[in-house]
Scaffold this active site. Structure first.
Site, short mmCIF file in Angstrom:
data_model
loop_
_atom_site.label_atom_id
_atom_site.label_comp_id
_atom_site.label_asym_id
_atom_site.label_seq_id
_atom_site.Cartn_x
_atom_site.Cartn_y
_atom_site.Cartn_z
N CYS A 50 35.09 3.54 -6.50
CA CYS A 50 35.81 3.05 -7.68
C CYS A 50 34.86 2.72 -8.83
O CYS A 50 35.27 2.71 -10.00
CB CYS A 50 36.65 1.83 -7.32
N ARG A 52 31.62 4.27 -9.20
CA ARG A 52 30.62 5.30 -9.50
C ARG A 52 31.01 6.65 -8.92
O ARG A 52 31.69 6.72 -7.88
CB ARG A 52 29.25 4.88 -8.95
N GLU A 114 26.69 -6.84 -2.99
CA GLU A 114 27.96 -6.47 -2.37
C GLU A 114 27.71 -5.33 -1.38
O GLU A 114 27.41 -4.20 -1.76
CB GLU A 114 28.94 -6.04 -3.47
N GLY A 115 27.81 -5.63 -0.09
CA GLY A 115 27.33 -4.73 0.95
C GLY A 115 28.23 -3.56 1.30
O GLY A 115 27.83 -2.70 2.08
N GLN A 120 29.90 3.37 2.03
CA GLN A 120 30.34 4.46 1.15
C GLN A 120 29.27 5.54 1.02
O GLN A 120 29.59 6.72 0.94
CB GLN A 120 30.72 3.88 -0.22
N ALA A 190 51.21 -15.07 0.34
CA ALA A 190 50.66 -13.95 1.12
C ALA A 190 50.35 -12.74 0.24
O ALA A 190 50.39 -11.60 0.70
CB ALA A 190 51.64 -13.56 2.22
N GLY A 191 50.03 -13.01 -1.04
CA GLY A 191 49.62 -11.93 -1.93
C GLY A 191 48.19 -11.50 -1.63
O GLY A 191 47.60 -11.88 -0.61
N GLU A 192 47.60 -10.74 -2.55
CA GLU A 192 46.26 -10.18 -2.31
C GLU A 192 45.22 -11.27 -2.09
O GLU A 192 44.42 -11.20 -1.15
CB GLU A 192 45.85 -9.30 -3.50
#
Length: 425
Positions: A50, A52, A114-115, A120, A190-192
């Protein structure tokens, strides 16, 4: 022997441009197989996330430059109206390796440390390998990047500390109540955001999680996913506030869903046993006056963001250590590249001496006994190895600032009258 990297990322292009260039797995395979079958590249890999889309290419022709590859992917995605070459970065040779090492180590991520990016990169390599687009260079590059990322994770603290609101909330709860497995937790919403917080809690061994949500089916779905199957009706959750040690709120609302009066009554029923309320709502879900109650710990988004900022500051202090690891691995990778460059010359040199040896021995094959011939062969092998030792050592030696690899290769090929090698990479 060049490895080119071009691409767009969060530093070079806004999200609408990154979206136009991104590739699905099917498009990824089509793109890299097209490069190779078209004779444009020996090897190719695409890292598309998302944030790169980056190409890693071993060109098969001099015409395949960074600018050529930019134009190629813009055309492939039919994005000429929206995307310009200026949106791209370019890297070459060891610059490409350094870039992938930094990406894999999560120091080039939108959020420092951010691992998720390492997984990816591994997926990008899997796709390239699956379509036989990852040869010796990209394979070595990627496996070195994986090794760098592992060292960075184990030898530095670049990935430690929460850098998301939901994770910061869980980290704070763990600091106050060290053993979350013994605590009863209520999730309101219970949203994101609420879902992330619940999953982070679960990852920290919290199992006694009760969920309530305006739409009960959503609460039930999350409870089933977590394996708790414990849900409260939204209309009646306030009647149970006193039962919980940790309350997480993540609801979109204009009014407070938990008031000071609600918690005052709950604390009396609990006999002032400590409670944490983690308010992840914006606007706030819990009345700020709650924080004044005895043994109440109320933390809202601003308080959690302060924790995040501190964690990011600590992570940034680890950057020199990360760069040191990358520099060390980059030297080793560069030396391997240099060895790869001279390999054809070393093979040709050894082959020439073996050919000379065999021709000379053939002249004596029927003039001496088999035993004498074996001794002569053993002797010539030893002489040949001693003669070749220094030129091969010179070819493999690291390049200094006053030297370069082509001049060494040319010198050896001229001195020993070697034919020009076939160029493959």
């Amino acid at each position: 022997m060049n490895i080119i990297s071009v691409g767009v990322n969060h530093k070079t292009a806004p999200i609408e441009i990154r979206e136009r260039i991104s590739l699905s797995e099917v498009q990824n395979k089509e793109f890299i197989t097209g490069l190779i079958s078209g004779g444009l590249a020996h090897e190719a890999m695409v890292l598309s996330t998302c944030n790169r889309t980056e190409l890693y290419v071993v060109p098969a022709m001099h015409e395949v430059t960074g600018e050529y590859l930019k134009d190629y992917i813009i055309s492939f995605r039919d994005a000429r109206k929206d995307v310009r070459p200026e949106h791209f970065f370019s890297r070459f040779y060891c610059g490409t390796a350094r870039h992938l090492f930094e990406v894999s180590s999560a120091i080039d991520s939108l959020i420092l440390g951010e691992g998720q990016i390492l997984g990816q990169v591994k997926e990008a390599y899997r796709i390239a390998a699956e379509v036989q687009a990852a040869g010796i260079l990209i394979t070595r590059l990627c496996h070195t990047a994986f090794s760098v990322a592992k060292k960075v994770k184990t030898k530095t603290k670049i990935m430690e500390g929460a850098v998301s609101v939901s994770y910061a909330a869980v980290e704070l709860a763990q600091k106050i109540f060290s053993n979350l497995s013994m605590k009863k937790i209520l999730l309101v919403g219970a949203g994101e955001t609420g879902e992330l917080a619940a999953k982070h809690m679960f990852a920290k061994n919290a199992r006694n999680i009760v969920i309530t949500n305006r739409t009960q089916s959503k609460a039930e779905a999350l409870a089933e996913e977590l394996g708790t199957n414990r849900v409260l009706p939204f209309e009646s959750y306030k009647e149970h506030l006193h039962e919980f040690d940790i309350i997480i709120t993540a609801v979109s609302t204009k009014d407070y869903i938990i008031t000071e009066a609600d918690m005052h009554g709950a604390m009396q029923k609990r006999r002032l046993k400590p409670v944490i309320i983690l308010d992840l709502g914006l606007p706030r879900n819990a009345d700020p006056e709650i924080g004044k109650l005895q043994n109440m710990f109320l933390k809202d988004i601003d308080a959690l963001k302060h924790i995040i900022d501190k964690n990011l500051e600590r992570r940034s202090l680890e950057l020199p250590k990360v760069h040191s690891i990358i520099d060390e691995e980059l030297v080793a990778f560069g030396q391997w590249i240099n060895t790869l460059k001279v390999r054809p010359t070393i093979v040709d040199l050894q082959s020439k001496f073996i050919e000379i040896k065999e021709k000379e021995l053939e002249r004596y094959r029927y003039k001496v006994s088999e035993e004498e011939l074996r001794r002569m062969e053993h002797l010539t092998d030893r002489i040949m190895k001693k003669i070749l030792h220094h030129p091969i050592k010179m070819l493999k030696a690291p390049i200094s600032t006053s030297d370069n690899m082509p001049s060494r290769v040319d010198l050896v090929r001229n001195v020993f009258d070697l034919e020009e090698p076939n160029q493959s990479h």
